[in-house]
Write a protein that holds these residues in place. Structure first.
Motif, PDB file in Angstrom:
ATOM      1  N   ASP A 288       7.689  -8.692   2.845  1.00 58.23           N
ATOM      2  CA  ASP A 288       6.309  -8.444   3.250  1.00 58.23           C
ATOM      3  C   ASP A 288       5.412  -8.507   2.016  1.00 58.23           C
ATOM      4  OD1 ASP A 288       6.781  -7.953   5.993  1.00 58.23           O
ATOM      5  OD2 ASP A 288       7.468  -5.921   5.511  1.00 58.23           O
ATOM      6  N   THR A 289       4.215  -9.031   2.159  1.00 55.55           N
ATOM      7  CA  THR A 289       3.268  -8.979   1.056  1.00 55.55           C
ATOM      8  C   THR A 289       2.600  -7.613   1.026  1.00 55.55           C
ATOM      9  OG1 THR A 289       1.401  -9.804   2.359  1.00 55.55           O
ATOM     10  CG2 THR A 289       2.811 -11.455   1.262  1.00 55.55           C
ATOM     11  N   VAL A 290       2.040  -7.281  -0.119  1.00 60.94           N
ATOM     12  CA  VAL A 290       1.309  -6.022  -0.245  1.00 60.94           C
ATOM     13  C   VAL A 290       0.147  -5.992   0.744  1.00 60.94           C
ATOM     14  CG1 VAL A 290      -0.122  -4.634  -1.798  1.00 60.94           C
ATOM     15  CG2 VAL A 290       1.971  -5.719  -2.659  1.00 60.94           C
ATOM     16  N   LEU A 291      -0.497  -7.142   0.937  1.00 60.24           N
ATOM     17  CA  LEU A 291      -1.628  -7.217   1.872  1.00 60.24           C
ATOM     18  C   LEU A 291      -1.174  -6.960   3.306  1.00 60.24           C
ATOM     19  CD1 LEU A 291      -4.622  -7.844   2.373  1.00 60.24           C
ATOM     20  CD2 LEU A 291      -3.993 -10.261   2.550  1.00 60.24           C
ATOM     21  N   ALA A 297      -0.376  -0.648   7.823  1.00 60.34           N
ATOM     22  CA  ALA A 297      -0.581   0.791   7.661  1.00 60.34           C
ATOM     23  C   ALA A 297      -2.014   1.211   7.960  1.00 60.34           C
ATOM     24  CB  ALA A 297      -0.208   1.201   6.235  1.00 60.34           C
ATOM     25  N   GLY A 298      -2.868   0.267   8.341  1.00 59.93           N
ATOM     26  CA  GLY A 298      -4.243   0.603   8.688  1.00 59.93           C
ATOM     27  C   GLY A 298      -5.203   0.614   7.518  1.00 59.93           C
ATOM     28  N   LEU A 299      -4.786   0.068   6.371  1.00 62.13           N
ATOM     29  CA  LEU A 299      -5.640   0.037   5.187  1.00 62.13           C
ATOM     30  C   LEU A 299      -6.244  -1.354   5.040  1.00 62.13           C
ATOM     31  CD1 LEU A 299      -6.722   1.222   2.521  1.00 62.13           C
ATOM     32  CD2 LEU A 299      -4.566   0.520   1.437  1.00 62.13           C
ATOM     33  N   VAL A 300      -7.552  -1.417   4.875  1.00 59.83           N
ATOM     34  CA  VAL A 300      -8.229  -2.703   4.724  1.00 59.83           C
ATOM     35  C   VAL A 300      -8.405  -3.020   3.245  1.00 59.83           C
ATOM     36  CG1 VAL A 300     -10.334  -4.022   5.181  1.00 59.83           C
ATOM     37  CG2 VAL A 300      -9.449  -2.443   6.916  1.00 59.83           C
ATOM     38  N   ILE A 301      -7.721  -4.068   2.793  1.00 58.89           N
ATOM     39  CA  ILE A 301      -7.935  -4.623   1.455  1.00 58.89           C
ATOM     40  C   ILE A 301      -8.694  -5.930   1.641  1.00 58.89           C
ATOM     41  CG2 ILE A 301      -6.828  -5.647  -0.574  1.00 58.89           C
ATOM     42  CD1 ILE A 301      -4.546  -3.720  -0.265  1.00 58.89           C
ATOM     43  N   PRO A 302      -9.873  -6.071   1.042  1.00 57.57           N
ATOM     44  CA  PRO A 302     -10.623  -7.330   1.199  1.00 57.57           C
ATOM     45  C   PRO A 302      -9.771  -8.526   0.806  1.00 57.57           C
ATOM     46  CG  PRO A 302     -11.985  -5.668   0.126  1.00 57.57           C
ATOM     47  CD  PRO A 302     -10.590  -5.102   0.199  1.00 57.57           C
ATOM     48  N   SER A 303      -9.817  -9.586   1.594  1.00 62.74           N
ATOM     49  CA  SER A 303      -9.055 -10.792   1.296  1.00 62.74           C
ATOM     50  C   SER A 303      -9.811 -11.993   1.817  1.00 62.74           C
ATOM     51  CB  SER A 303      -7.655 -10.744   1.927  1.00 62.74           C
ATOM     52  OG  SER A 303      -7.751 -10.727   3.339  1.00 62.74           O
ATOM     53  N   GLY A 304      -9.613 -13.125   1.174  1.00 69.14           N
ATOM     54  CA  GLY A 304     -10.290 -14.345   1.579  1.00 69.14           C
ATOM     55  C   GLY A 304      -9.335 -15.428   1.999  1.00 69.14           C
ATOM     56  N   CYS A 305      -8.875 -16.210   1.003  1.00 68.64           N
ATOM     57  CA  CYS A 305      -8.067 -17.396   1.311  1.00 68.64           C
ATOM     58  C   CYS A 305      -6.651 -17.066   1.748  1.00 68.64           C
ATOM     59  CB  CYS A 305      -8.015 -18.305   0.084  1.00 68.64           C
ATOM     60  SG  CYS A 305      -7.068 -17.614  -1.311  1.00 68.64           S
ATOM     61  N   SER A 306      -6.114 -15.914   1.325  1.00 71.77           N
ATOM     62  CA  SER A 306      -4.731 -15.501   1.603  1.00 71.77           C
ATOM     63  C   SER A 306      -3.710 -16.486   1.037  1.00 71.77           C
ATOM     64  CB  SER A 306      -4.501 -15.308   3.112  1.00 71.77           C
ATOM     65  OG  SER A 306      -5.308 -14.261   3.606  1.00 71.77           O
ATOM     66  N   MET A 307      -4.099 -17.239   0.010  1.00 71.24           N
ATOM     67  CA  MET A 307      -3.202 -18.199  -0.629  1.00 71.24           C
ATOM     68  C   MET A 307      -3.165 -18.031  -2.147  1.00 71.24           C
ATOM     69  SD  MET A 307      -4.190 -21.640   1.484  1.00 71.24           S
ATOM     70  CE  MET A 307      -4.354 -21.612   3.274  1.00 71.24           C
ATOM     71  N   GLY A 308      -3.720 -16.928  -2.652  1.00 69.70           N
ATOM     72  CA  GLY A 308      -3.672 -16.697  -4.097  1.00 69.70           C
ATOM     73  C   GLY A 308      -4.657 -17.520  -4.884  1.00 69.70           C
ATOM     74  N   ILE A 309      -5.761 -17.935  -4.257  1.00 68.74           N
ATOM     75  CA  ILE A 309      -6.732 -18.785  -4.943  1.00 68.74           C
ATOM     76  C   ILE A 309      -8.033 -18.055  -5.247  1.00 68.74           C
ATOM     77  CG2 ILE A 309      -8.120 -20.878  -4.759  1.00 68.74           C
ATOM     78  CD1 ILE A 309      -5.947 -22.062  -3.010  1.00 68.74           C
ATOM     79  N   CYS A 310      -8.594 -17.381  -4.260  1.00 70.40           N
ATOM     80  CA  CYS A 310      -9.959 -16.867  -4.423  1.00 70.40           C
ATOM     81  C   CYS A 310     -10.035 -15.581  -5.239  1.00 70.40           C
ATOM     82  CB  CYS A 310     -10.616 -16.670  -3.066  1.00 70.40           C
ATOM     83  SG  CYS A 310      -9.930 -15.308  -2.083  1.00 70.40           S
ATOM     84  N   GLY A 311      -8.968 -14.805  -5.305  1.00 71.03           N
ATOM     85  CA  GLY A 311      -8.964 -13.574  -6.086  1.00 71.03           C
ATOM     86  C   GLY A 311      -9.592 -12.381  -5.395  1.00 71.03           C
ATOM     87  N   CYS A 343      -2.282 -10.639  -1.552  1.00 70.59           N
ATOM     88  CA  CYS A 343      -1.889 -11.613  -0.531  1.00 70.59           C
ATOM     89  C   CYS A 343      -0.624 -12.370  -0.887  1.00 70.59           C
ATOM     90  CB  CYS A 343      -3.023 -12.606  -0.270  1.00 70.59           C
ATOM     91  SG  CYS A 343      -3.279 -13.814  -1.595  1.00 70.59           S
ATOM     92  N   CYS A 344      -0.266 -12.402  -2.167  1.00 72.12           N
ATOM     93  CA  CYS A 344       0.901 -13.206  -2.563  1.00 72.12           C
ATOM     94  C   CYS A 344       1.849 -12.430  -3.462  1.00 72.12           C
ATOM     95  CB  CYS A 344       0.446 -14.497  -3.250  1.00 72.12           C
ATOM     96  SG  CYS A 344      -0.688 -14.240  -4.622  1.00 72.12           S
ATOM     97  N   SER A 345       1.849 -11.106  -3.311  1.00 74.19           N
ATOM     98  CA  SER A 345       2.747 -10.245  -4.081  1.00 74.19           C
ATOM     99  C   SER A 345       3.701  -9.524  -3.144  1.00 74.19           C
ATOM    100  CB  SER A 345       1.945  -9.219  -4.898  1.00 74.19           C
ATOM    101  OG  SER A 345       1.151  -9.850  -5.870  1.00 74.19           O
ATOM    102  N   ASN A 346       4.981  -9.611  -3.446  1.00 72.94           N
ATOM    103  CA  ASN A 346       6.016  -8.937  -2.654  1.00 72.94           C
ATOM    104  C   ASN A 346       6.540  -7.735  -3.435  1.00 72.94           C
ATOM    105  OD1 ASN A 346       6.510 -12.181  -2.181  1.00 72.94           O
ATOM    106  ND2 ASN A 346       6.585 -10.981  -0.299  1.00 72.94           N
ATOM    107  N   PRO A 347       6.571  -6.553  -2.816  1.00 72.30           N
ATOM    108  CA  PRO A 347       7.030  -5.354  -3.524  1.00 72.30           C
ATOM    109  C   PRO A 347       8.546  -5.373  -3.721  1.00 72.30           C
ATOM    110  CG  PRO A 347       6.631  -4.857  -1.217  1.00 72.30           C
ATOM    111  CD  PRO A 347       6.189  -6.274  -1.421  1.00 72.30           C
ATOM    112  N   ILE A 348       8.962  -4.999  -4.898  1.00 70.06           N
ATOM    113  CA  ILE A 348      10.393  -4.868  -5.206  1.00 70.06           C
ATOM    114  C   ILE A 348      10.682  -3.383  -5.393  1.00 70.06           C
ATOM    115  CG2 ILE A 348      12.278  -5.554  -6.714  1.00 70.06           C
ATOM    116  CD1 ILE A 348      10.997  -7.883  -5.240  1.00 70.06           C
ATOM    117  N   GLY A 349      11.300  -2.758  -4.405  1.00 66.81           N
ATOM    118  CA  GLY A 349      11.579  -1.321  -4.492  1.00 66.81           C
ATOM    119  C   GLY A 349      10.342  -0.491  -4.219  1.00 66.81           C
TER     120      GLY A 349
END
Length: 355
Positions: A288-291, A297-311, A343-349
């Motif tokens: 799962d990505t962090v986003l 979990a019901g938390l809104v993190i602003p996101s745009g492209c969801s491809m690791g481009i817009c920041g 959007c493009c980070s996977n949690p490890i542990g």
């Protein structure tokens, strides 16, 4: 604002809202929106960069990324030119509801697609559809410098009536040497003769448009199939692709954070993300990505492209490790300071995020 005020000698930052001051229809389903800062601050950015707008659509907010179509050489206002595609939500809301007096939030400017980062003596700008917007910004920037530039400006559209900025560019080209406009359309408009290029962009056209194309720095923007076709044309003609630059939301992914080779997301392994600012803890898997975990979990993190481009979804990781692969939406300095793109980070542990 009905009274013209002296610009404030300060620069806008994305902590301040933008106010829409005017809008202009450009082509079918295409509109340019002009913004000013609420405080009167000036705008500073590189020609070709983009903004991520926070759009208050029903059920929103919605975050959408748009290239700035104006030039930093005209710093008292900023414009974005948007095209509503079939099924679009955010852009459709802008065309229907964004009017003078409406204020919205924005993040940026961002992006490295600019002649400031890749200067050349001569340029070849190739675009299709709304991909013309960064080319317009860069061309205006060179025009405003007061020197004769050397630009071959190629734009492809379905038909002549759908060419964005055609009149403005032709006006600029009529007042300065060095802007050669080349329009390519798939078909003519009914009852209106067309004497320009007809068909799709190809090697033969390029040779006729710019015989010295091998000497030019190339900037390309448009739908991915179009850019793929342009790349194939250039490669087939022996062009040095190190001098080719494109703006795309389908760029090849780049490894952004060094992780051990044996540390990769495992769909069978559990992960826990603690969002300290919100007091929320999310249980998820490493795939799962962090986003995605935040949204579940019901938390809104602003996101745009969801491809690791817009920041847009940049957040600070304070503890733990993630596996991040991005397309240029975060800098090395940001990563050094602990920031990641959700959007493009996977949690490890176990991971702790300041959000």
């Amino acid at each position: 604002m009905s009274v013209i005020e002296k610009p404030k000698l300060a620069f806008w930052s994305d902590s301040e809202e933008l106010e829409c001051v005017s809008f202009l229809p450009e082509a079918p389903n295409v509109m340019t929106f002009c913004f000013q800062s609420v405080s009167g601050a000036l705008f500073s950015y590189d020609p070709g960069q983009f903004l991520t707008l926070e759009l208050p659509v029903p059920g929103g907010p919605l975050y959408r990324t748009y290239t700035i179509s104006s030039s930093p050489s005209r710093p008292t206002s900023l414009t974005v030119t948007v095209k509503a595609q079939a099924g679009s939500v955010g852009t459709r809301w802008m065309l229907d509801h964004l009017r003078p007096g409406v204020r919205i939030r924005a993040k940026g400017p961002a992006g490295s697609f600019s002649l400031v980062n890749h200067p050349a003596d001569k340029y070849l700008f190739i675009s299709a559809g709304s991909g013309i917007t960064p080319m317009m910004s860069m061309t205006t920037y060179l025009y405003d410098a007061g020197r004769d530039p050397d630009i071959v400006f190629v734009n492809c559209a379905k038909r002549p009536s759908e060419i964005i900025f055609r009149e403005r560019l032709e006006h600029s080209a009529s007042r300065i040497n060095g802007i050669a406009l080349k329009w390519v359309v798939e078909e003519a408009d009914p009852y209106k003769p067309w004497t320009g290029y007809l068909g799709t962009f190809n090697q033969l056209m390029l040779g006729l448009m710019a015989q010295d194309y091998l000497e030019r720095g190339v900037f390309c923007c448009g739908p991915e199939p179009f850019m793929q076709a342009v790349r194939e044309v250039l490669v087939g003609l022996g062009y040095d692709m190190d001098r080719y630059h494109q703006e795309s939301f389908h760029a090849p992914t780049l490894e952004a954070e060094e992780v051990p080779d044996d540390v990769v997301p495992d769909e069978d392994s559990k992960a826990v993300i603690a969002f300290t600012a919100s007091g929320i803890t999310a249980n998820c898997t490493q795939t799962d990505t962090v986003l995605a975990a935040a949204r579940t979990a019901g938390l809104v993190i602003p996101s745009g492209c969801s491809m690791g481009i817009c920041g847009t979804c940049k957040v600070r990781k304070t503890e733990g490790q993630v596996h991040m692969v991005h397309n240029g939406g975060i800098t090395d300095d940001d990563i050094e300071e602990g920031y990641i793109l959700a959007c493009c980070s996977n949690p490890i542990g176990q991971v702790t995020i300041d959000a």
